[in-house]
Write an enzyme that holds these catalytic residues in place. Structure first.
Site, PDB file in Angstrom:
ATOM      1  N   GLU A  94       0.778  -1.258  -0.253  1.00 43.02           N
ATOM      2  CA  GLU A  94       0.490  -0.177  -0.096  1.00 43.02           C
ATOM      3  C   GLU A  94       0.490   1.477  -0.221  1.00 43.02           C
ATOM      4  O   GLU A  94       2.214   1.116   0.479  1.00 43.02           O
ATOM      5  CB  GLU A  94      -0.691  -0.221   1.183  1.00 43.02           C
ATOM      6  CG  GLU A  94      -1.645   1.235   1.616  1.00 43.02           C
ATOM      7  CD  GLU A  94      -2.571   1.820   0.180  1.00 43.02           C
ATOM      8  OE1 GLU A  94      -2.503   3.202  -0.229  1.00 43.02           O
ATOM      9  OE2 GLU A  94      -3.321   0.450  -0.794  1.00 43.02           O
ATOM     10  N   ASP A 127       5.176   1.590  -3.497  1.00 41.09           N
ATOM     11  CA  ASP A 127       4.770   1.711  -4.530  1.00 41.09           C
ATOM     12  C   ASP A 127       4.663   0.492  -5.242  1.00 41.09           C
ATOM     13  O   ASP A 127       5.354  -0.101  -5.285  1.00 41.09           O
ATOM     14  CB  ASP A 127       5.077   3.328  -5.909  1.00 41.09           C
ATOM     15  CG  ASP A 127       4.222   3.374  -7.399  1.00 41.09           C
ATOM     16  OD1 ASP A 127       3.298   3.586  -6.801  1.00 41.09           O
ATOM     17  OD2 ASP A 127       4.290   2.569  -8.104  1.00 41.09           O
ATOM     18  N   ASP A 145      -6.306  -4.426  -7.189  1.00 43.71           N
ATOM     19  CA  ASP A 145      -6.532  -3.850  -6.689  1.00 43.71           C
ATOM     20  C   ASP A 145      -6.670  -2.215  -6.146  1.00 43.71           C
ATOM     21  O   ASP A 145      -6.785  -2.109  -5.365  1.00 43.71           O
ATOM     22  CB  ASP A 145      -8.129  -4.908  -5.360  1.00 43.71           C
ATOM     23  CG  ASP A 145      -8.711  -3.689  -4.901  1.00 43.71           C
ATOM     24  OD1 ASP A 145      -9.622  -3.265  -5.796  1.00 43.71           O
ATOM     25  OD2 ASP A 145      -9.727  -4.335  -4.357  1.00 43.71           O
ATOM     26  N   PRO A 150      -7.915  -1.543 -15.643  1.00 42.23           N
ATOM     27  CA  PRO A 150      -7.440  -1.250 -16.804  1.00 42.23           C
ATOM     28  C   PRO A 150      -7.203   0.132 -16.937  1.00 42.23           C
ATOM     29  O   PRO A 150      -6.355   0.429 -17.682  1.00 42.23           O
ATOM     30  CB  PRO A 150      -6.349  -2.503 -17.579  1.00 42.23           C
ATOM     31  CG  PRO A 150      -7.310  -4.025 -16.409  1.00 42.23           C
ATOM     32  CD  PRO A 150      -8.456  -2.863 -15.560  1.00 42.23           C
TER      33      PRO A 150
END
Length: 225
Positions: A94, A127, A145, A150
């Site tokens: 995260e 990231d 998620d 996309p």
């Protein structure tokens, strides 16, 4: 003057490394907003649970598989994986410190307290695009998620993750026969083609009906053995 019951109430607003993130309450729901874009709330979680279950099902009974979950969000995917004793190591990447804080000691802690205490769980603040390109860890499943799909990314940089080069990076962290599962707010036949062109096999899409509009979707592909 108090806000009406049907008006969202901001619980926290922060400037993060990728822009503004907001946690707000709307009635009984908690919602995460990033740079003005609604990401998710605590209303359901069926498609997030499907994301995890479909990935496990595609592993054909592999014992204690390690899963990498891209995006903590409101915690549905993590909580569901932790509730299943068949999973081995559970790693969540995260990039927003605020989201991690909301789970560790904030309004979202009630959803993931047990999962965060699970000895299998590890939270990585990074990231995801950078992580899949640089980590030396490997996994049996990668559940993504971090966007609305996309074709509907939270930030422009995330778009590279769904490109052929980005999918190659995803395959790099997967063990042979490992599964990539990608959540999307709508099915994308074009993305299925991109998965196949990137070398994934057994590509398919599972859909989750929603109350209004097009169904949510989980796109799946398997790295060749």
């Amino acid at each position: 003057m108090a806000a009406p019951d049907d008006s969202p109430v901001v619980l926290d607003r922060r400037k993060g490394p990728y822009g503004e993130v907001v946690l707000r309450r709307h009635g009984a729901l908690l919602q995460i907003i990033a740079n003005g874009c609604f990401l998710m709330d605590t209303s359901d979680g069926r498609s997030e649970r499907l994301l995890v279950d479909a990935a496990y099902g595609a592993l054909d009974g592999r014992p204690a598989p390690a899963v990498l979950i891209g995006g903590l969000g409101v915690g549905f995917s993590l909580a569901h994986a932790s509730h299943d004793p068949r999973w081995g190591r559970i790693t969540v990447v995260e990039r927003e410190p605020a989201v991690v804080d909301w789970h560790r000691a904030g309004p979202l802690s009630g959803l993931t307290r047990a999962a965060l205490a699970d000895p299998r769980t590890r939270i990585v603040r990074d990231d995801l695009v950078r992580y899949v390109n640089e980590t030396s860890d490997t996994f049996d499943a990668l559940c993504l998620d971090i966007d609305n799909g996309p074709g509907w990314t939270v930030t422009e940089d995330n778009a590279s993750l769904y490109s052929p080069a980005g999918l190659t990076a995803c395959a790099r962290v997967l063990r042979p026969g490992g599964v990539l599962a990608v959540w999307s707010a709508q099915p994308s036949p074009e993305f299925e083609g991109t998965l196949r062109n990137a070398g994934f096999r057994r590509v398919r899409t599972e859909e989750v009906p929603v109350a209004r509009g097009v169904p949510d979707a989980v796109h799946l592909g398997v790295r060749p053995g």
